[in-house]
Motif scaffolding. Sequence first.
Motif, PDB file in Angstrom:
ATOM      1  N   ALA A 175       0.852  -1.195   0.000  1.00 47.22           N
ATOM      2  CA  ALA A 175       0.000   0.000   0.000  1.00 47.22           C
ATOM      3  C   ALA A 175       0.880   1.235   0.000  1.00 47.22           C
ATOM      4  O   ALA A 175       1.795   1.353   0.817  1.00 47.22           O
ATOM      5  CB  ALA A 175      -0.902   0.002   1.236  1.00 47.22           C
ATOM      6  N   PRO A 176       0.671   2.180  -0.907  1.00 45.79           N
ATOM      7  CA  PRO A 176       1.495   3.397  -0.947  1.00 45.79           C
ATOM      8  C   PRO A 176       1.478   4.138   0.389  1.00 45.79           C
ATOM      9  O   PRO A 176       0.423   4.336   0.992  1.00 45.79           O
ATOM     10  CB  PRO A 176       0.826   4.231  -2.042  1.00 45.79           C
ATOM     11  N   GLY A 177       2.660   4.517   0.843  1.00 48.43           N
ATOM     12  CA  GLY A 177       2.762   5.292   2.074  1.00 48.43           C
ATOM     13  C   GLY A 177       2.787   4.474   3.338  1.00 48.43           C
ATOM     14  O   GLY A 177       2.954   5.003   4.423  1.00 48.43           O
ATOM     15  N   THR A 178       2.641   3.165   3.221  1.00 49.22           N
ATOM     16  CA  THR A 178       2.638   2.325   4.408  1.00 49.22           C
ATOM     17  C   THR A 178       4.034   1.761   4.638  1.00 49.22           C
ATOM     18  O   THR A 178       4.565   1.056   3.791  1.00 49.22           O
ATOM     19  CB  THR A 178       1.635   1.174   4.255  1.00 49.22           C
ATOM     20  N   TYR A 195     -11.104 -16.485 -10.311  1.00 47.20           N
ATOM     21  CA  TYR A 195     -11.006 -15.130  -9.772  1.00 47.20           C
ATOM     22  C   TYR A 195     -10.519 -15.188  -8.329  1.00 47.20           C
ATOM     23  O   TYR A 195     -10.950 -16.030  -7.540  1.00 47.20           O
ATOM     24  CB  TYR A 195     -12.369 -14.426  -9.820  1.00 47.20           C
ATOM     25  N   ALA A 196      -9.602 -14.285  -8.010  1.00 50.36           N
ATOM     26  CA  ALA A 196      -9.055 -14.191  -6.657  1.00 50.36           C
ATOM     27  C   ALA A 196      -9.235 -12.770  -6.142  1.00 50.36           C
ATOM     28  O   ALA A 196      -9.079 -11.798  -6.896  1.00 50.36           O
ATOM     29  CB  ALA A 196      -7.583 -14.561  -6.642  1.00 50.36           C
ATOM     30  N   ALA A 197      -9.570 -12.640  -4.875  1.00 49.56           N
ATOM     31  CA  ALA A 197      -9.711 -11.334  -4.224  1.00 49.56           C
ATOM     32  C   ALA A 197      -8.824 -11.308  -2.990  1.00 49.56           C
ATOM     33  O   ALA A 197      -8.716 -12.301  -2.267  1.00 49.56           O
ATOM     34  CB  ALA A 197     -11.168 -11.056  -3.852  1.00 49.56           C
ATOM     35  N   PHE A 198      -8.196 -10.137  -2.747  1.00 44.39           N
ATOM     36  CA  PHE A 198      -7.292  -9.976  -1.625  1.00 44.39           C
ATOM     37  C   PHE A 198      -7.629  -8.695  -0.867  1.00 44.39           C
ATOM     38  O   PHE A 198      -8.120  -7.725  -1.469  1.00 44.39           O
ATOM     39  CB  PHE A 198      -5.831  -9.913  -2.094  1.00 44.39           C
ATOM     40  N   CYS A 199      -7.362  -8.694   0.419  1.00 42.77           N
ATOM     41  CA  CYS A 199      -7.650  -7.524   1.251  1.00 42.77           C
ATOM     42  C   CYS A 199      -6.481  -7.281   2.189  1.00 42.77           C
ATOM     43  O   CYS A 199      -5.911  -8.228   2.749  1.00 42.77           O
ATOM     44  CB  CYS A 199      -8.927  -7.757   2.059  1.00 42.77           C
ATOM     45  N   SER A 200      -6.099  -6.003   2.369  1.00 44.23           N
ATOM     46  CA  SER A 200      -5.002  -5.663   3.273  1.00 44.23           C
ATOM     47  C   SER A 200      -5.470  -4.598   4.266  1.00 44.23           C
ATOM     48  O   SER A 200      -6.490  -3.942   4.072  1.00 44.23           O
ATOM     49  CB  SER A 200      -3.789  -5.152   2.498  1.00 44.23           C
TER      50      SER A 200
END
Length: 203
Positions: A175-178, A195-200
Motif C-alpha cells: 500500500a502506498p505510504g505504508t 477469480y481471486a480477491a485480496f484484502c489488506s
Amino acid sequence: SDDGSIVLAWKADPISCTLLVRTFDGAGNLLASGALSVGTSFHSRQTRLSDDGTRAYFNIGAYAVIYDVLAGVEEYRHNIGASFDAHDLSGDGRRFAYGQFGYFRVYEETAPGVWSQVVHRSFSGSTYVGVVALNGDGSRCAFLNQRYAPAMDHFEVGVHDVIANSGIFLANWDAPGTAFQLSGRACRLDDAGDYAAFCSWGD
C-alpha cells in the motif's frame, strides 16, 4: 452447509477440556455429537466446513484435525507445527491448506483416511503465509505472504496450481505510504478458481 441442511456448532468447554462439536439438521434436530482435544489444547482457532456439510476442518493447538460431521468422529490429525490463522478446506472436503513461517502446504486425501502432501511452496526472507484460500475442488490455492522483519512493510499475493504444483501468478501488493504496519487480512477464490480477491490493512 451450502444448502442449509446441515448446521455445525462448536465451543471450547473448560470443564471437560474438550472442543464440544454438535451437528444439527436444518430444523435444529441433533444428528451427531463429538468432542475433540489435542494434548492440553481444545480451542479451535480456525474452522472450515465442506460445501455439503459432511466434513469439517479444525485447527486445534498445533494440529489440523479432519472431522466426520455426520458420524461425530475424528478422521485424521496432522501436526502443522504452529497455530496461525492461515487455514482452508476445499469445498469438496478432499484438500486442506495451511500457512507457516516461510511456506504453505496443501494436503490431499489420496485414499480413505490417508492424506498426502501435494504442495510445499516456500518463500525466502523473514516471511509468513498469513492467509490461504482453496477453490471448490482444491485445485487452486490463493495465498498472501507477509514480510515481518525488519518491518511489516511488504507482502505478496498469488495463486498456485495445486494439480501441476506450479505458480499461476505472484505479485507485490504494498500500500502506498505504508512503512511499518502493512498487514494482509484476507483472500478468497471463486469455486472454479478463476477469480481471486485480496484484502489488506495498513496505517
